[in-house]
Design a protein around this motif. Structure first.
Motif, PDB file in Angstrom:
ATOM      1  N   THR A 304      92.442 -17.253  -2.778  1.00 29.21           N
ATOM      2  CA  THR A 304      93.503 -16.276  -2.525  1.00 29.21           C
ATOM      3  C   THR A 304      94.318 -15.996  -3.783  1.00 29.21           C
ATOM      4  O   THR A 304      94.845 -14.888  -3.955  1.00 29.21           O
ATOM      5  N   TYR A 308      91.879 -12.876  -4.661  1.00 31.70           N
ATOM      6  CA  TYR A 308      92.619 -11.960  -3.796  1.00 31.70           C
ATOM      7  C   TYR A 308      93.901 -11.472  -4.458  1.00 31.70           C
ATOM      8  O   TYR A 308      94.448 -10.445  -4.090  1.00 31.70           O
ATOM      9  N   LEU A 356      84.625 -16.739  10.383  1.00 37.59           N
ATOM     10  CA  LEU A 356      85.491 -15.656   9.918  1.00 37.59           C
ATOM     11  C   LEU A 356      85.602 -15.655   8.396  1.00 37.59           C
ATOM     12  O   LEU A 356      85.651 -14.577   7.774  1.00 37.59           O
ATOM     13  N   THR A 359      83.227 -13.493   6.441  1.00 38.36           N
ATOM     14  CA  THR A 359      83.370 -12.036   6.481  1.00 38.36           C
ATOM     15  C   THR A 359      84.405 -11.525   5.485  1.00 38.36           C
ATOM     16  O   THR A 359      84.515 -10.314   5.277  1.00 38.36           O
ATOM     17  N   LEU A 360      85.170 -12.417   4.862  1.00 38.99           N
ATOM     18  CA  LEU A 360      86.267 -11.987   3.993  1.00 38.99           C
ATOM     19  C   LEU A 360      85.783 -11.621   2.596  1.00 38.99           C
ATOM     20  O   LEU A 360      84.849 -12.228   2.057  1.00 38.99           O
ATOM     21  N   SER A 364      89.581  -7.386   1.754  1.00 41.48           N
ATOM     22  CA  SER A 364      89.953  -7.560   3.157  1.00 41.48           C
ATOM     23  C   SER A 364      91.454  -7.349   3.339  1.00 41.48           C
ATOM     24  O   SER A 364      92.252  -7.718   2.464  1.00 41.48           O
ATOM     25  N   PRO A 365      91.869  -6.756   4.464  1.00 42.32           N
ATOM     26  CA  PRO A 365      93.313  -6.591   4.699  1.00 42.32           C
ATOM     27  C   PRO A 365      93.997  -7.941   4.865  1.00 42.32           C
ATOM     28  O   PRO A 365      93.379  -8.922   5.286  1.00 42.32           O
ATOM     29  N   TRP A 367      96.013  -8.992   7.035  1.00 41.59           N
ATOM     30  CA  TRP A 367      96.094  -9.544   8.383  1.00 41.59           C
ATOM     31  C   TRP A 367      94.898 -10.426   8.716  1.00 41.59           C
ATOM     32  O   TRP A 367      95.003 -11.325   9.542  1.00 41.59           O
ATOM     33  N   THR A 368      93.742 -10.201   8.048  1.00 41.19           N
ATOM     34  CA  THR A 368      92.581 -11.053   8.317  1.00 41.19           C
ATOM     35  C   THR A 368      92.792 -12.457   7.759  1.00 41.19           C
ATOM     36  O   THR A 368      92.329 -13.439   8.334  1.00 41.19           O
ATOM     37  N   LEU A 369      93.516 -12.567   6.630  1.00 42.24           N
ATOM     38  CA  LEU A 369      93.848 -13.881   6.090  1.00 42.24           C
ATOM     39  C   LEU A 369      94.813 -14.608   7.008  1.00 42.24           C
ATOM     40  O   LEU A 369      94.694 -15.828   7.235  1.00 42.24           O
ATOM     41  N   LEU A 371      95.072 -14.071  10.257  1.00 39.43           N
ATOM     42  CA  LEU A 371      94.314 -14.442  11.450  1.00 39.43           C
ATOM     43  C   LEU A 371      93.529 -15.719  11.214  1.00 39.43           C
ATOM     44  O   LEU A 371      93.464 -16.609  12.087  1.00 39.43           O
ATOM     45  N   LEU A 372      92.930 -15.837  10.019  1.00 41.94           N
ATOM     46  CA  LEU A 372      92.191 -17.051   9.683  1.00 41.94           C
ATOM     47  C   LEU A 372      93.102 -18.268   9.718  1.00 41.94           C
ATOM     48  O   LEU A 372      92.725 -19.337  10.226  1.00 41.94           O
TER      49      LEU A 372
END
Length: 473
Positions: A304, A308, A356, A359-360, A364-365, A367-369, A371-372
């Motif tokens: 991240t 990221y 999950l 898929t990142l 990726s947005p 919100w997916t981080l 959610l993880l």
């Protein structure tokens, strides 16, 4: 132990646990997880400061776990023999020394040395807490301190997950050195509380001291250390050139087994342990659970930041949902009897989270981080509590501290595998392809965790009556 008067009473008037013991128990037990996690967001700034790639800064993680994995069962056994006070005060004092060394470290090598000191310094906290719980259970006649076991798990899990955020805050305020300086006031408070509140052992004459000292299996401890040290060094540097390390580990392990089977008072009673299949299964679950947990904590956090594009503070902030969910799961699950449901929930959560991760990408947005992090909070809260409760009820009451130390040793073996896998997956840069490679390793460990749980029939007996230790002769 000295007489204690500050006790609580339940509705029937039975004396409860001495509340004065709770603060030093909690603080001592969280010293290790706080140092395990605040470093997660400091690896990139430290690497930049000393010009070191991820493969080298990974030693900051490995060094602490190497020292702790060696020290936990040894210190735990000494606590079983001598009581928690002396070991707690001596060990925790090292935390303050390590904080000073790390704060002033001029290079990466000295910083790694400070992490080794931290590993040995945090060895006593968790075994001491488990030993105190056992002694209080015997004193009060309550052999199922579910509330305190839950509180201990929640405290450790809270620190483990909030650590990256705390690390980010400290780095933002005072740079990465502040993550080491934090240990100085923590050690002062812990030693003070321990000196004031932990029970003193009764004085013994020379003959009694000799009998107690005779229980210390120094050759067994030395062989165990040689076996574990060689194995952990190999895991930290998986390469054909280190082929001799597993050979040394096997030879030391064989000598250790022979020694322990012949010793009158063995360091680790292999006869009892080999006959306690439920406890061995718990140790195996701890190993693979921590492969998943710490690969996410260190590997995903580095990704991240480097790929990221988050700074240390925001990398820690992303993990707040895991902190909140983990605490909630621990509190709710702690009210329920048994461990099977908790383990199944944790195993399923690990698999879903790892899937999950695959898929990142860097695009990726956000919100997916988040959610993880939410999904990872489920096994974070459920697994720690279930593993701790399992060891408490499955272990020999006379070896509670050393059994708890062994749980941490297997957990740190898992963290060492995670550290090695992270270094191998990322190499010189924490890229997305490396993160996906790491996620596949984590997924395999998560599946293995679930299989060990489903195939362990003893968990159903433990779930049926948690007050009865699920031991086998």
């Amino acid at each position: 132990m000295t007489d204690r008067t500050t006790v609580t009473r339940d509705a029937t008037g039975t004396a409860g646990i001495d509340r004065r013991l709770i603060p030093p128990m909690m603080l001592g037990s969280v010293l290790n997880p706080i140092n395990s996690t605040v470093i997660a967001v400091a690896l990139v700034p430290i690497g930049a400061a000393f010009g070191a790639p991820p493969a080298q800064t990974a030693w900051l993680v490995s060094a602490l776990y190497l020292a702790t994995a060696l020290g936990q069962p040894i210190v735990g056994r000494l606590i079983d023999i001598f009581g928690p006070r002396r070991l707690f005060l001596t060990s925790t004092s090292l935390v303050g020394v390590a904080g000073i060394v790390g704060t002033l470290a001029p290079n990466l090598a000295v910083l790694i040395g400070a992490r080794v000191l931290l590993g040995f310094g945090t060895c006593a906290g968790y075994p001491a807490a488990m030993a105190l719980l056992r002694s209080e259970a015997e004193r009060t006649g309550k052999d199922s301190p579910a509330g305190l076991l839950t509180a201990l798990a929640v405290a450790n899990q809270t620190i483990a997950v909030i650590g990256p955020l705390l690390g980010g805050l400290l780095i933002g305020l005072g740079g990465w050195r502040s993550t080491f300086a934090l240990n100085i006031p923590l050690a002062v408070v812990a030693v003070t509380l321990g000196a004031l509140r932990l029970p003193k052992q009764p004085r013994t004459d020379a003959t009694a001291r000799g009998r107690v000292t005779a229980q210390i299996d120094l050759p067994g401890m030395a062989l165990f250390a040689a076996m574990l040290f060689s194995l952990l060094l190999f895991l930290m540097n998986l390469h054909a050139s280190t082929w001799y390390l597993p050979v040394i580990a096997v030879a030391a392990g064989a000598a250790f087994a022979v020694r322990e089977l012949r010793a009158a008072t063995p360091f680790i009673d292999l006869r009892v342990l080999s006959g306690n299949a439920p406890l061995l299964a718990t140790y195996g679950r701890a190993l693979v659970a921590y492969v998943v947990s710490y690969a996410f904590l260190y590997g995903f956090t580095q990704w991240t930041e480097e790929s990221y594009g988050l700074d240390p503070f925001h990398a820690g902030l992303v993990q707040i949902p895991m902190f909140l969910v983990g605490i909630g799961v621990s509190v709710v699950a702690g009210r329920r009897r048994g461990v099977l449901g908790k383990l199944l929930l944790g195993g399923t959560g690990q698999i879903v989270a790892c899937a999950l991760m695959l898929t990142l990408t860097a695009d990726s947005p956000l919100w997916t981080l988040l959610l993880l992090a939410v999904i990872f909070g489920v096994p974070q809260g459920s697994n720690n509590l279930a593993l701790q409760n399992s060891v408490y009820f499955q272990s020999d009451p006379e070896r509670t501290a050393s059994s708890a130390g062994l749980l941490r040793t297997f957990a740190y073996l898992g963290s060492m595998v995670a550290s090695s896998a992270t270094a191998a997956s990322f190499g010189q840069h924490a890229g997305t392809s490396g993160m996906h490679h790491l996620a596949w390793i984590m997924l395999g460990a998560g599946v293995l965790y679930l299989l060990i749980t489903v195939l362990d029939g003893s968990l159903r007996r433990l779930a049926a009556d948690p007050a009865e230790p699920a031991r086998t002769a």
